[in-house]
Design an enzyme around this catalytic site. Sequence first.
Site, short mmCIF file in Angstrom:
data_model
loop_
_atom_site.label_atom_id
_atom_site.label_comp_id
_atom_site.label_asym_id
_atom_site.label_seq_id
_atom_site.Cartn_x
_atom_site.Cartn_y
_atom_site.Cartn_z
CG ASP A 228 33.24 -10.45 17.09
OD1 ASP A 228 32.17 -11.03 17.31
OD2 ASP A 228 33.85 -9.77 17.93
CG ASP B 199 27.77 -10.22 18.79
OD1 ASP B 199 28.51 -9.63 19.59
OD2 ASP B 199 26.64 -9.80 18.46
CD GLU C 248 28.41 -11.13 23.82
OE1 GLU C 248 28.51 -10.10 24.50
OE2 GLU C 248 27.87 -11.13 22.70
CG HIS D 263 34.24 -5.06 22.50
ND1 HIS D 263 34.30 -6.42 22.73
CD2 HIS D 263 33.07 -4.83 21.88
CE1 HIS D 263 33.20 -6.97 22.25
NE2 HIS D 263 32.44 -6.04 21.73
CG ASP D 264 30.58 -5.34 24.79
OD1 ASP D 264 30.64 -4.43 23.94
OD2 ASP D 264 30.23 -6.50 24.53
C1 NOJ Z 1 27.87 -8.02 21.92
C2 NOJ Z 1 29.04 -7.24 21.49
O1 NOJ Z 1 30.15 -7.58 22.26
C3 NOJ Z 1 28.64 -5.78 21.60
O2 NOJ Z 1 29.72 -4.93 21.42
C4 NOJ Z 1 27.54 -5.52 20.61
O3 NOJ Z 1 27.07 -4.21 20.78
C5 NOJ Z 1 26.38 -6.49 20.79
N1 NOJ Z 1 26.81 -7.83 20.99
C6 NOJ Z 1 25.49 -6.48 19.59
O4 NOJ Z 1 26.14 -7.07 18.50
#
Ligand code: NOJ
Length: 543
Positions: A98, A203, A256, A322-323
């Site tokens: 990541d 990210d 992302e 994971h989100d």
């Molecule tokens: C996206 C990530 O997937 C998430 O888990 C994170 O809180 C935010 N970006 C900030 O880095």
Amino acid sequence: MNNKWWHERIFYQIYPRSFKDTNGDGVGDIPGIISKLPYLKSLNVGAIWISPLYASPNFDNGYDISDYKAIHPEYGTMEDMERLLAEAKKLDIKIIMDLVINHTSFQHDWFLKSKDPKSEYHNYYFWRKGKISKKGKKLPPNNWQSMFTGPAWTYEPSNDMWYLHLFTREQPDLNYENPKVLEEVKSILRFWLDKGVAGFRCDVINLISKTSLKDGKKRVYKTGKEHYLNAPGCHLILKELNDEILEPYAAYTVGETMDITIDAAKDYLDGELTQVFAFDQVQVDYFLLPTFKRKYKPHRMVNALKKWQLKIPWNTVFYENHDLPRSVSRFGSKKYYKESVTALLASVLFLRGTPYIYQGQEIGMTNVDFGGIENIEDVSSRNVYNLLRKFKVPRKLAWRFVNNFTRDHGRSPVQWNDKKHAGFTTGKPWLMVNPNYTEINVEAQEIDQDSVLHHYRKMATLRQKTKAFKNGDLEFKKTHRDILAFTRTDDLNEYLVVINLASKARTHKLNLDGEVLYSNYQEFSDKAKKLRPFEVQIIKRLD
Ligand code: NOJ
Ligand code: CA
């Protein structure tokens, strides 16, 4: 098509905190990942994305990095990491890391030094003087909001200035107007590529450049976004990174990309990133904000998937990370649990693109009933809860909103067996284990030949041995709006995939003649011209 390794492989995301603990401290670790590599191989996994393992004070579980070239001791050592890379290589599993470069931790050495306006690090971040209200109150430099509630600026008394953070106050944004910052990032990329990682999941990559720090148009959420979403500077940065480092190392990147449209995605895919994560398919049950839910309608999912499949030649295909909450709890069904888990998995595995499976998805892990905010660790959920309470939303209701989408659903430890704490740890797990681990766990599913895990394996194996599924053409078939129906073809063969995403039977007029290669129901007959709830049929056309 010019095939690269990422066209051919199934990716699997590991959230290391929750994957497998080996030393009893309740936190997953690198030796835990190493111990499960053979299991991942048995899932036909060819590449893994590991969420951050770097040194971090963990305000956002590793997405707040204090040293990009160090492993957090709770996950192990650099030697462990090197061993993981070596062991994975033996099994022909690639690893992507990541890359969190929109912000650092407020504990990063650069940030600590940057507080001094005379420091060479001061311009690594966005330090600005604030405004003063008519009543003499200190106000932030602009009206931007943090993604995790509240203003995107925090006041620092030591220098009487404010710093920008699009996420929590412990995650200050880096300033790419300063060329030194990009040089630091290049050095981080080289460091990990030299260690043998195959690439990066980047990210919130489409936020990293800010066009100006002017006030944004007032919005319920993300005020300020027109000043930082897909800014021209972001493309320049990514092109430079690509040309100078990623391309020469033949590295893979997946970005992302928040709020991305198809046209915007195309720009990133043109010499900047290998792939993007777009989120339409996982927002079909959102109502305005992630916190609010609207009723899930399968045809919305079909449309969201189709839209990207038709316009982007090579997609990432996923429902979980994971989100996000667990897909079966959002788009599936309790009554048709196994059918719905396998139907969702089938769409990930057989649509065109690179499939991403999130840890536990292969055994159909579900959302957790956390019971109350006191059992929630996720910083964004806690902030949302506090905000709702500030607006006098009753406790119960505030909790219900948070429970809809808390990121902890996906972060609950992986359920390995029916022993204490699901075999995740011998200590106290850092986050609640889902009590359904006694039924849903890897060990039990290994034994049961009709388990979700075995269905997953059958489908994954079929995909991996069939050229048309890996990289053949895709064409959608017209049918009932809740049915995902498409053909995959290569030079020699045609395959038909039909997936009923609804929890009710749906009629169709499709021709299902041919050899059934996979079905998630025991018997199959096409006479009724009906697909049962969440029914999947994968058919090879015979001529
Ligand atoms: C996206 C990530 O997937 C998430 O888990 C994170 O809180 C935010 N970006 C900030 O880095
Ligand atoms: Ca541990």
